[in-house]
Design an enzyme around this catalytic site. Structure first.
Site, PDB file in Angstrom:
ATOM      1  N   ARG A 187       0.811  -1.224   0.000  1.00  0.00           N
ATOM      2  CA  ARG A 187       0.000   0.000   0.000  1.00  0.00           C
ATOM      3  C   ARG A 187       0.844   1.274   0.000  1.00  0.00           C
ATOM      4  O   ARG A 187       0.371   2.329   0.397  1.00  0.00           O
ATOM      5  CB  ARG A 187      -0.990   0.023   1.163  1.00  0.00           C
ATOM      6  CG  ARG A 187      -1.997  -1.112   1.146  1.00  0.00           C
ATOM      7  CD  ARG A 187      -3.192  -0.866   2.057  1.00  0.00           C
ATOM      8  NE  ARG A 187      -3.991  -2.084   2.154  1.00  0.00           N
ATOM      9  CZ  ARG A 187      -3.797  -3.022   3.074  1.00  0.00           C
ATOM     10  NH1 ARG A 187      -2.844  -2.872   3.965  1.00  0.00           N
ATOM     11  NH2 ARG A 187      -4.560  -4.097   3.089  1.00  0.00           N
ATOM     12  N   LYS A 209       1.856  11.120 -11.549  1.00  0.00           N
ATOM     13  CA  LYS A 209       0.971  10.194 -12.259  1.00  0.00           C
ATOM     14  C   LYS A 209       1.737   8.916 -12.547  1.00  0.00           C
ATOM     15  O   LYS A 209       2.814   8.939 -13.143  1.00  0.00           O
ATOM     16  CB  LYS A 209       0.504  10.801 -13.587  1.00  0.00           C
ATOM     17  CG  LYS A 209      -0.652  11.765 -13.430  1.00  0.00           C
ATOM     18  CD  LYS A 209      -1.299  11.972 -14.794  1.00  0.00           C
ATOM     19  CE  LYS A 209      -2.362  13.029 -14.744  1.00  0.00           C
ATOM     20  NZ  LYS A 209      -2.956  13.239 -16.086  1.00  0.00           N
ATOM     21  N   GLU A 251       6.728  17.329 -25.790  1.00  0.00           N
ATOM     22  CA  GLU A 251       6.171  17.810 -24.515  1.00  0.00           C
ATOM     23  C   GLU A 251       6.740  19.187 -24.162  1.00  0.00           C
ATOM     24  O   GLU A 251       6.052  20.021 -23.567  1.00  0.00           O
ATOM     25  CB  GLU A 251       6.470  16.814 -23.378  1.00  0.00           C
ATOM     26  CG  GLU A 251       6.086  15.372 -23.648  1.00  0.00           C
ATOM     27  CD  GLU A 251       4.594  15.055 -23.466  1.00  0.00           C
ATOM     28  OE1 GLU A 251       3.798  15.982 -23.234  1.00  0.00           O
ATOM     29  OE2 GLU A 251       4.242  13.857 -23.576  1.00  0.00           O
ATOM     30  N   LYS A 293       5.698  22.380 -15.320  1.00  0.00           N
ATOM     31  CA  LYS A 293       4.903  21.242 -14.858  1.00  0.00           C
ATOM     32  C   LYS A 293       4.693  21.309 -13.352  1.00  0.00           C
ATOM     33  O   LYS A 293       3.580  21.075 -12.854  1.00  0.00           O
ATOM     34  CB  LYS A 293       5.571  19.924 -15.243  1.00  0.00           C
ATOM     35  CG  LYS A 293       4.783  18.724 -14.712  1.00  0.00           C
ATOM     36  CD  LYS A 293       4.589  17.624 -15.690  1.00  0.00           C
ATOM     37  CE  LYS A 293       3.647  16.566 -15.142  1.00  0.00           C
ATOM     38  NZ  LYS A 293       3.663  15.335 -15.915  1.00  0.00           N
ATOM     39  N   GLU A 303      -5.756  16.669 -10.927  1.00  0.00           N
ATOM     40  CA  GLU A 303      -6.347  16.949 -12.230  1.00  0.00           C
ATOM     41  C   GLU A 303      -7.850  17.162 -12.173  1.00  0.00           C
ATOM     42  O   GLU A 303      -8.636  16.426 -12.774  1.00  0.00           O
ATOM     43  CB  GLU A 303      -5.998  15.831 -13.237  1.00  0.00           C
ATOM     44  CG  GLU A 303      -6.308  16.266 -14.668  1.00  0.00           C
ATOM     45  CD  GLU A 303      -5.636  15.378 -15.712  1.00  0.00           C
ATOM     46  OE1 GLU A 303      -4.517  14.921 -15.464  1.00  0.00           O
ATOM     47  OE2 GLU A 303      -6.249  15.169 -16.768  1.00  0.00           O
ATOM     48  N   ARG A 307      -4.679  20.938 -14.457  1.00  0.00           N
ATOM     49  CA  ARG A 307      -3.666  19.965 -14.835  1.00  0.00           C
ATOM     50  C   ARG A 307      -3.989  19.294 -16.159  1.00  0.00           C
ATOM     51  O   ARG A 307      -3.087  18.860 -16.886  1.00  0.00           O
ATOM     52  CB  ARG A 307      -3.493  18.899 -13.737  1.00  0.00           C
ATOM     53  CG  ARG A 307      -2.388  17.916 -14.072  1.00  0.00           C
ATOM     54  CD  ARG A 307      -1.985  17.047 -12.899  1.00  0.00           C
ATOM     55  NE  ARG A 307      -0.928  16.137 -13.312  1.00  0.00           N
ATOM     56  CZ  ARG A 307      -0.210  15.405 -12.483  1.00  0.00           C
ATOM     57  NH1 ARG A 307      -0.430  15.483 -11.192  1.00  0.00           N
ATOM     58  NH2 ARG A 307       0.725  14.602 -12.944  1.00  0.00           N
ATOM     59  N   ASN A 311      -2.404  17.986 -21.130  1.00  0.00           N
ATOM     60  CA  ASN A 311      -2.697  16.937 -22.104  1.00  0.00           C
ATOM     61  C   ASN A 311      -2.994  17.486 -23.491  1.00  0.00           C
ATOM     62  O   ASN A 311      -3.637  16.813 -24.298  1.00  0.00           O
ATOM     63  CB  ASN A 311      -3.866  16.083 -21.611  1.00  0.00           C
ATOM     64  CG  ASN A 311      -3.469  15.227 -20.429  1.00  0.00           C
ATOM     65  OD1 ASN A 311      -2.363  14.698 -20.381  1.00  0.00           O
ATOM     66  ND2 ASN A 311      -4.347  15.116 -19.457  1.00  0.00           N
ATOM     67  N   HIS A 314      -2.948  15.183 -26.430  1.00  0.00           N
ATOM     68  CA  HIS A 314      -2.876  13.820 -25.922  1.00  0.00           C
ATOM     69  C   HIS A 314      -4.118  12.995 -26.201  1.00  0.00           C
ATOM     70  O   HIS A 314      -4.032  11.778 -26.317  1.00  0.00           O
ATOM     71  CB  HIS A 314      -2.597  13.826 -24.414  1.00  0.00           C
ATOM     72  CG  HIS A 314      -1.163  14.072 -24.073  1.00  0.00           C
ATOM     73  ND1 HIS A 314      -0.496  15.202 -24.456  1.00  0.00           N
ATOM     74  CD2 HIS A 314      -0.252  13.308 -23.413  1.00  0.00           C
ATOM     75  CE1 HIS A 314       0.757  15.142 -24.019  1.00  0.00           C
ATOM     76  NE2 HIS A 314       0.933  14.003 -23.389  1.00  0.00           N
ATOM     77  N   HIS A 318      -3.434   9.792 -27.920  1.00  0.00           N
ATOM     78  CA  HIS A 318      -3.730   8.462 -27.375  1.00  0.00           C
ATOM     79  C   HIS A 318      -4.479   7.624 -28.395  1.00  0.00           C
ATOM     80  O   HIS A 318      -4.247   6.421 -28.517  1.00  0.00           O
ATOM     81  CB  HIS A 318      -4.555   8.572 -26.095  1.00  0.00           C
ATOM     82  CG  HIS A 318      -3.749   8.956 -24.893  1.00  0.00           C
ATOM     83  ND1 HIS A 318      -4.288   9.092 -23.638  1.00  0.00           N
ATOM     84  CD2 HIS A 318      -2.428   9.223 -24.767  1.00  0.00           C
ATOM     85  CE1 HIS A 318      -3.343   9.443 -22.784  1.00  0.00           C
ATOM     86  NE2 HIS A 318      -2.206   9.533 -23.453  1.00  0.00           N
ATOM     87  N   HIS A 331       5.340   7.904 -27.909  1.00  0.00           N
ATOM     88  CA  HIS A 331       4.349   8.754 -27.248  1.00  0.00           C
ATOM     89  C   HIS A 331       4.437  10.199 -27.764  1.00  0.00           C
ATOM     90  O   HIS A 331       3.434  10.785 -28.167  1.00  0.00           O
ATOM     91  CB  HIS A 331       4.581   8.700 -25.735  1.00  0.00           C
ATOM     92  CG  HIS A 331       3.699   9.623 -24.951  1.00  0.00           C
ATOM     93  ND1 HIS A 331       2.343   9.415 -24.821  1.00  0.00           N
ATOM     94  CD2 HIS A 331       3.971  10.766 -24.251  1.00  0.00           C
ATOM     95  CE1 HIS A 331       1.819  10.376 -24.076  1.00  0.00           C
ATOM     96  NE2 HIS A 331       2.789  11.203 -23.715  1.00  0.00           N
TER      97      HIS A 331
END
Ligand SMILES: NC(=O)c1ccc[n+]([C@@H]2O[C@H](COP(=O)([O-])OP(=O)(O)OC[C@H]3O[C@@H](n4cnc5c(N)ncnc54)[C@H](O)[C@@H]3O)[C@@H](O)[C@H]2O)c1
Ligand SMILES: NC(=O)c1ccc[n+]([C@@H]2O[C@H](COP(=O)([O-])OP(=O)(O)OC[C@H]3O[C@@H](n4cnc5c(N)ncnc54)[C@H](O)[C@@H]3O)[C@@H](O)[C@H]2O)c1
Ligand SMILES: [Zn+2]
Ligand SMILES: [Zn+2]
Lengths: 430, 430
Positions: A187, A209, A251, A293, A303, A307, A311, A314, A318, A331
């Site tokens: 955990r 993330k 990026e 960032k 987010e 935030r 993206n 993105h 994606h 990517h």
């Protein structure tokens, strides 16, 4: 020493208490970007010019004072160290190791290059610490639960306990997987990022993330989990393949487009230097990217809005990555093509000038990045992948679009669907 | 109405703003336990006696005002509703659903019993909400990553987005898995617990520990992730097999031993009523257990110390569960035997009186729980499983042991290793 002193005001985020055994100023470099810094560019230009010679004189120094960018997140705040030769400064790593057991997570490509160096940095003068490592197969196609199990297996077989530290050594794939393993093993255990690609250094290692892909979509399983620190040794980029280098710049360009026009202008002037791996230009681009960032993440860690603007490109990207099957396109390449599509759509909506479209296209081409999706990706593929996008809220697809002068964007579901359709049809053969 | 008003002071945690359409007082019951309540037992006894008749009179009421126990965790605080017929009060569920999409996670045993009821409660008068469900195989042996993937698969195939809500309907296995799926799907979505076993109602649904097992150990992969609310309908216990019922009592007994001597004394007087499923006794035991757990979790959510005390008997117990292969012994059965071992060790250390040993053994036997490990579990098996216990910090195994009068315990690695060895040998044939 005067140069070092002046550097403190140039790098307001630098940790003042840190003293390198070799305090050089090689992190103070060329003047080409100085005018892009937001605060009093005139004064800065002067300072940087004053230190430039010193940099030349000390180039033989093995290690340098790192630049530090702080990510402010209350009791989960952490520093990002940026600089050349930082892996030769063991205390930078060792001060963030908790417990006596470390698990380095890396892959078959990066291990032969840097694993020994990292193990040395973790253990030199520190005989109490023992280091295990797990070497994963290389590639986005292995960023899944099955590969993640190998990390858990290794951690459990090594009998690591809650007070161990996981170290991610590699690009974004390793960082995301190791981070998620650290978030979920017992955990949650401590973890440190050592990103070794531009992509990881300017983006994925910062902000917490973490996660893995599902066969139906990227990063669908994961956690928000912050590292103890991020150590960016810019020297690691020397071994990076050219395509990977450029992928990371997608990026960097993104930060310029969504929130930092001055940085974008600096990039326009320095993209050739970046492509030629000019060390100073790279270090500056990384620092400035991390600052952008870090600021966004501090304001909106989970987010809920702001935030999401990181993206840009993105959602389209994606779809491209999923459409090609992970691993075909990088990517950043997918993001680059996706950025062009988002910019195109913004223009169709009448939200930006033609000049922004042109500048975005031009800089991406300069970075040798694609500016349209691959031919096999269809409108339907875009639509079906977009439907499972994490930014869909109650069925409404929200997108990051540019609006206003360069450097401003919106995250919104309030746009004319026609523009999205037109963009998809303009960029897809079928 | 006088009875209802007096109930407010009896249940200080009750949400005063909630008004049931059928405000009965059937959550105010028998007097047998009243003297065990910590504050002014005399005054309470009076009140409870005064309301007892009313309870009888209104027994035909279909639903009742729930008792509410609040878990205080800042902006992640949430209520636990406890009562009979709560699944017939749709607003209790609906007020905690975010978004329009719900995924109910349950299993093959529980689905035929309660799934329709829960879907009805989620959707009645609420046509905007759509409910999906995923029915997992039943059993601890399925509490693993492979089964978890079925939840992700269903969520993704159903195109659920970040604003969906996961609902765990079942025992602790379902609660732990659904909670972890909610924690990790899209890096975290809302979730609600509807625990249907004593174990889940008094322990696992409260406090945000979620996760799955690894083949080498229990709960090694997981997250701390709090639900939006916990809905405990005590009526669901009517279908629970006897062994499962008793298994849950092991955790109830635990709260008494580690921190609530009065509650332990109440249990000694009421264990027969509990075993006979007396509704009032069950509801009180659940409420008092949730209060104890909520208090501990509020003080130490991430288990840096205090929370570990909830694991009395669990280190020995996990070894038993792992040693038998998951699924042979129930969790609570293993905990019961483990508790006896921890109590035995505490006595060998000279930390508790013989009377505590006797009382612990006696109440566990009354609950028809085992008081020693199964014959096939050896000293070596204990030792090797204990070595990967999460409570090992830098190689030192810390244990929860009783110390002082009944109701006091310590979490410590500072004990004579001989006592541990003696206990292991006393309870194992080899
Ligand atoms: N977590 C986030 O916020 C975030 C942000 C952006 C991207 N990402 C993720 O990052 C991943 C992409 O990262 P990436 O572009 O770094 O890919 P990557 O990790 O696959 O690295 C690219 C390639 O370079 C190799 N490599 C790494 N360092 C090297 C070095 N120093 N020298 C030579 N080769 C080296 C890698 O082994 C790999 O073959 C994606 O999975 C993406 O989803 C995450
Ligand atoms: N998260 C925590 O803090 C925590 C605490 C304690 C236990 N746990 C975990 O909880 C699990 C044990 O929970 P459990 O004892 O509830 O086991 P379980 O979930 O396996 O349930 C026991 C059995 O009862 C069935 N069942 C559930 N509700 C029923 C009902 N109302 N009527 C008839 N049958 C019903 C189940 O399908 C199962 O067959 C373990 O995996 C343990 O690790 C977690
Ligand atoms: Zn990206
Ligand atoms: Zn337990």
């Amino acid at each position: 020493m005067a140069a070092v002193a002046s550097s403190s005001s140039f790098y307001p985020n630098q940790t003042p208490t840190f003293l390198s055994p070799h305090p050089t100023v090689s992190h103070l470099f060329g003047i080409s970007y100085s005018s892009s810094h937001k605060s009093s560019p005139g004064r800065l230009q002067l300072k940087v010019a004053a230190t430039a010679k010193l940099v030349m004189d000390q180039k033989t120094q093995p290690s340098s004072l790192p630049t530090t960018v702080d990510v402010h997140l209350g009791d989960r705040s952490y520093p990002i160290y940026i600089g050349s030769g930082l892996l030769d400064q063991p205390h930078l790593l060792q001060r963030h190791v908790h417990g006596k057991r470390v698990l380095v997570v890396t892959n078959t490509k990066v291990a032969p290059l840097y694993l020994d160096k990292v193990i040395h940095a973790l253990t030199v003068g520190n005989p109490n610490v023992s280091v295990e490592s797990v070497i994963l197969p290389d590639g986005e196609q292995y960023k899944n639960m099955e590969t993640l199990m190998k990390v858990y297996d290794k951690a459990i077989e090594s009998r690591l306990d809650r007070r161990c530290t996981f170290v991610a050594l590699g690009g974004g794939v390793i960082g995301d997987m190791c981070g998620y393993a650290a978030a979920s093993f017992l955990r949650g255990v401590n973890f440190i990022q050592i990103p070794t690609t531009v992509m990881a250094q300017v983006d994925s290692s910062v902000g917490g993330k973490t996660g893995v892909n599902h066969r139906l979509g990227k990063n669908l399983i994961g956690a928000f989990y912050q590292p103890q620190s991020v150590l960016i040794d810019t020297d690691t980029l020397n071994t990076l393949p050219e395509r990977e280098l450029a992928s990371g710049f997608a990026e960097v360009i993104k930060y310029g487009l969504i929130r930092d026009a001055e940085f974008f202008a600096w990039q326009e002037r320095n993209m050739d230097a970046l492509m030629a791996r000019d060390a100073n230009a790279l270090a500056y681009a990384i620092k400035r990217s991390c600052e952008n960032k870090a600021e966004v993440v501090s304001l909106d860690e989970k987010e809920s809005g702001l935030r999401a603007t990181l993206n840009l490109g993105h959602t389209f990207g994606h779809a491209i990555e999923t459409g090609c099957g992970y691993g075909e396109w990088l990517h950043g390449e997918a993001v680059a093509a996706g950025t062009v599509m988002a910019v195109d759509m913004s223009y169709r909506l009448g939200w930006i000038d033609k000049s922004v479209v042109e500048r975005a296209n031009k800089i991406l081409k300069q970075a040798k990045l694609p500016t349209c999706p691959p031919e096999n990706v269809t409108v339907d593929m875009f639509k079906s992948v977009m439907a499972v996008d994490k930014k869909v809220a109650d069925g409404l697809l929200r997108l990051i679009l540019l609006k206003g002068p360069l450097g401003s964007c919106v995250f919104t579901g309030d746009y004319d669907r026609k523009a999205l359709d037109e963009t998809l049809h303009a960029f897809c053969k079928s």
